[in-house]
Design an enzyme around this catalytic site. Structure first.
Site, PDB file in Angstrom:
ATOM      1  N   GLN A 149       0.680  -1.355  -0.262  1.00 41.71           N
ATOM      2  CA  GLN A 149       0.171  -0.125   0.279  1.00 41.71           C
ATOM      3  C   GLN A 149       1.166   1.530   0.304  1.00 41.71           C
ATOM      4  OE1 GLN A 149      -2.712  -0.355   3.264  1.00 41.71           O
ATOM      5  NE2 GLN A 149      -3.366   1.884   3.245  1.00 41.71           N
ATOM      6  N   SER A 152       1.037   6.968   2.580  1.00 36.40           N
ATOM      7  CA  SER A 152       1.994   7.873   3.311  1.00 36.40           C
ATOM      8  C   SER A 152       3.337   8.538   2.576  1.00 36.40           C
ATOM      9  CB  SER A 152       1.994   7.454   4.753  1.00 36.40           C
ATOM     10  OG  SER A 152       1.743   7.390   5.639  1.00 36.40           O
ATOM     11  N   SER A 184       4.841  -0.662   4.365  1.00 35.23           N
ATOM     12  CA  SER A 184       5.130  -2.247   4.995  1.00 35.23           C
ATOM     13  C   SER A 184       5.324  -3.246   3.777  1.00 35.23           C
ATOM     14  CB  SER A 184       4.042  -2.830   5.753  1.00 35.23           C
ATOM     15  OG  SER A 184       3.421  -2.003   7.331  1.00 35.23           O
ATOM     16  N   GLU A 267      -8.255  -0.738   6.108  1.00 38.10           N
ATOM     17  CA  GLU A 267      -6.845  -1.155   7.069  1.00 38.10           C
ATOM     18  C   GLU A 267      -7.216  -1.571   7.875  1.00 38.10           C
ATOM     19  OE1 GLU A 267      -2.984   1.114   7.478  1.00 38.10           O
ATOM     20  OE2 GLU A 267      -4.244   1.611   6.221  1.00 38.10           O
ATOM     21  N   GLU A 392      -5.545  10.997  16.347  1.00 33.38           N
ATOM     22  CA  GLU A 392      -6.068  11.940  16.467  1.00 33.38           C
ATOM     23  C   GLU A 392      -7.514  12.515  14.775  1.00 33.38           C
ATOM     24  OE1 GLU A 392      -2.396  12.672  18.308  1.00 33.38           O
ATOM     25  OE2 GLU A 392      -2.274  11.921  16.913  1.00 33.38           O
TER      26      GLU A 392
END
Length: 413
Positions: A149, A152, A184, A267, A392
């Site tokens: 994936q 980020s 990952s 996820e 958050e």
């Protein structure tokens, strides 16, 4: 579409299904040895925290692929998947039954398949073109391909819509250039689901597109990231003019944010849905530690442990319910954010309580059984507060989508 060969179809009747599953596992796996449970008995490894080295990891991947192919060819590899794409077409109950049965056998770890089977695969089912589904779904669930994936970036983690990796239009497809981080399994993956910016002039969320990228393209460079616990499960990935055909766009150009929400929902549900043998389960081990050090009657310790045990049970039930909904064709909902947040909170709480009990034993390797092993869990806990979206972000999603609170004020930058 090519002809898919999913193998035998397991029976619908639950008793017959159970017999078929047991017959397969008897022929392809060893019965699990009785678990040594108790302080000082057997291995002191924990199911959460430790990571193998790269050589050992590749050995585990090879074992997992070998077993997965046998499993798929027997009809048990993708029980709930659509028949037209190589799945078994069963309901979630059959998957639950198989997972219960397989607990009695020793099988290779399938950690390398988590992203592909539970995150990328369901996204391809929901958004992929017929060519993508035909080319990749059976291969992913049979273990012929491993997926990662690519979300980020150094400047776009929690603010995922801020990705700067770009794809430029060329004849027949797109040229992709950019950098991803915290990926990952990128070092052993064959394809990657990648979020890129295709329209810099569109709104922040509207200019995004999701692509399926060939991780073996010569323009892809994967570099390991060493963590503070010594593990190297994460990578940074650099892409330089990697060609992606039009057929490998998930949804349409500009649908990237919608596709990403499907992926992230899968996820977050997956993060909380994990089984560990009793002997290495961190909560079971924590209970044994409390008994061993004579703290079972300490009211503060008991209260802290009770909160951990309750959260873990709640996580498991919520994750199982979410998995049933997804297997029945539903979309990930805000409950995935609850699961993800509770899991990261719980792993952190486990580490803190273990540290309170062990003190210096946790960070100084004296050789005493069941002590220094907790350092890995403590050092890896921060990653669980980041993976799949920060705590958050999860709280914002819950407040807006569950409680109906107003969105945060938006300011022009």
């Amino acid at each position: 579409m090519t002809d898919l060969v999913p193998g035998p179809v397991p029976p619908d009747d639950e008793d017959e299904f159970r017999r078929a599953a047991v017959a397969f596992l008897d022929a392809h796996a060893r019965p699990a040895a009785p678990q040594a449970v108790g302080w000082g008995v057997g291995t002191d490894e924990l199911a959460v925290g430790g990571e193998p080295g790269r050589d050992e990891e590749l050995r585990l991947v090879h074992a997992a692929v070998t077993f997965r192919r046998e499993l798929y060819d027997a009809g048990f590899g993708w029980l709930t998947g659509p028949v037209e794409w190589g799945g078994g077409g069963k309901g979630p109950r059959h998957q639950e039954l198989f997972e219960q049965i397989v607990q009695d056998y020793e099988i290779p770890s399938e950690t390398c398949f988590i992203v592909g089977h539970h995150i990328v695969g369901p996204t391809l089912v929901a958004w992929g073109t017929d060519e993508v589904k035909d080319r990749y779904l059976q291969a992913i669930y049979r273990g012929d391909l491993i997926a990662c994936q690519l979300f980020s970036e150094p400047g776009a983690g929690s603010d995922l819509a801020g990705v700067r990796s770009r794809a430029e239009r060329v004849a027949g497809g797109w040229l992709v250039t950019g950098q991803k981080v915290w990926t990952s399994g990128a070092h052993f993956s064959d394809i990657g689901e990648m979020l890129v910016r295709t329209d810099p002039g569109a709104s922040k969320h509207g200019g995004l597109t999701m692509l399926v990228v060939d991780m073996h393209d010569p323009g892809v460079d994967v570099r390991p990231l060493k963590q503070m616990n010594g593990g190297e499960a994460f990578n940074e990935v650099f892409l330089d003019n990697v060609f992606v055909p039009d057929s490998h766009v998930l949804g349409r150009p500009g649908d990237g944010w919608k596709v990403a929400m499907t992926t992230l929902g899968n996820e977050r549900s997956t993060i909380g849905f994990r089984f560990a043998p009793v002997a290495t389960d961190e909560v079971e081990r924590l209970a044994a530690m409390i008994e061993h050090f004579g703290l079972a009657d300490d009211p503060v310790i008991r209260q802290a442990f009770a909160a951990i045990a309750i959260r873990k049970t709640t996580i498991r039930w919520m994750a199982a319910r979410a998995a049933r909904g997804l297997a029945a064709g539903g979309e990930p909902g805000p409950e995935a954010s609850i699961i993800k947040l509770m899991d990261s909170v719980n792993v952190t709480a486990v580490g803190k309580l273990a540290g309170r009990i062990l003190g210096p034993r946790m960070m100084a390797d004296t050789g005493e059984w069941g002590t220094y092993v907790w350092a890995d869990l403590l050092l890896s806990a921060p990653s669980r507060r980041l993976a799949g979206g920060t705590d958050e972000i999860m709280r914002n999603i819950m407040s807006e989508r569950i409680l109906g609170l107003p969105r945060d004020a938006q300011f022009n930058r």
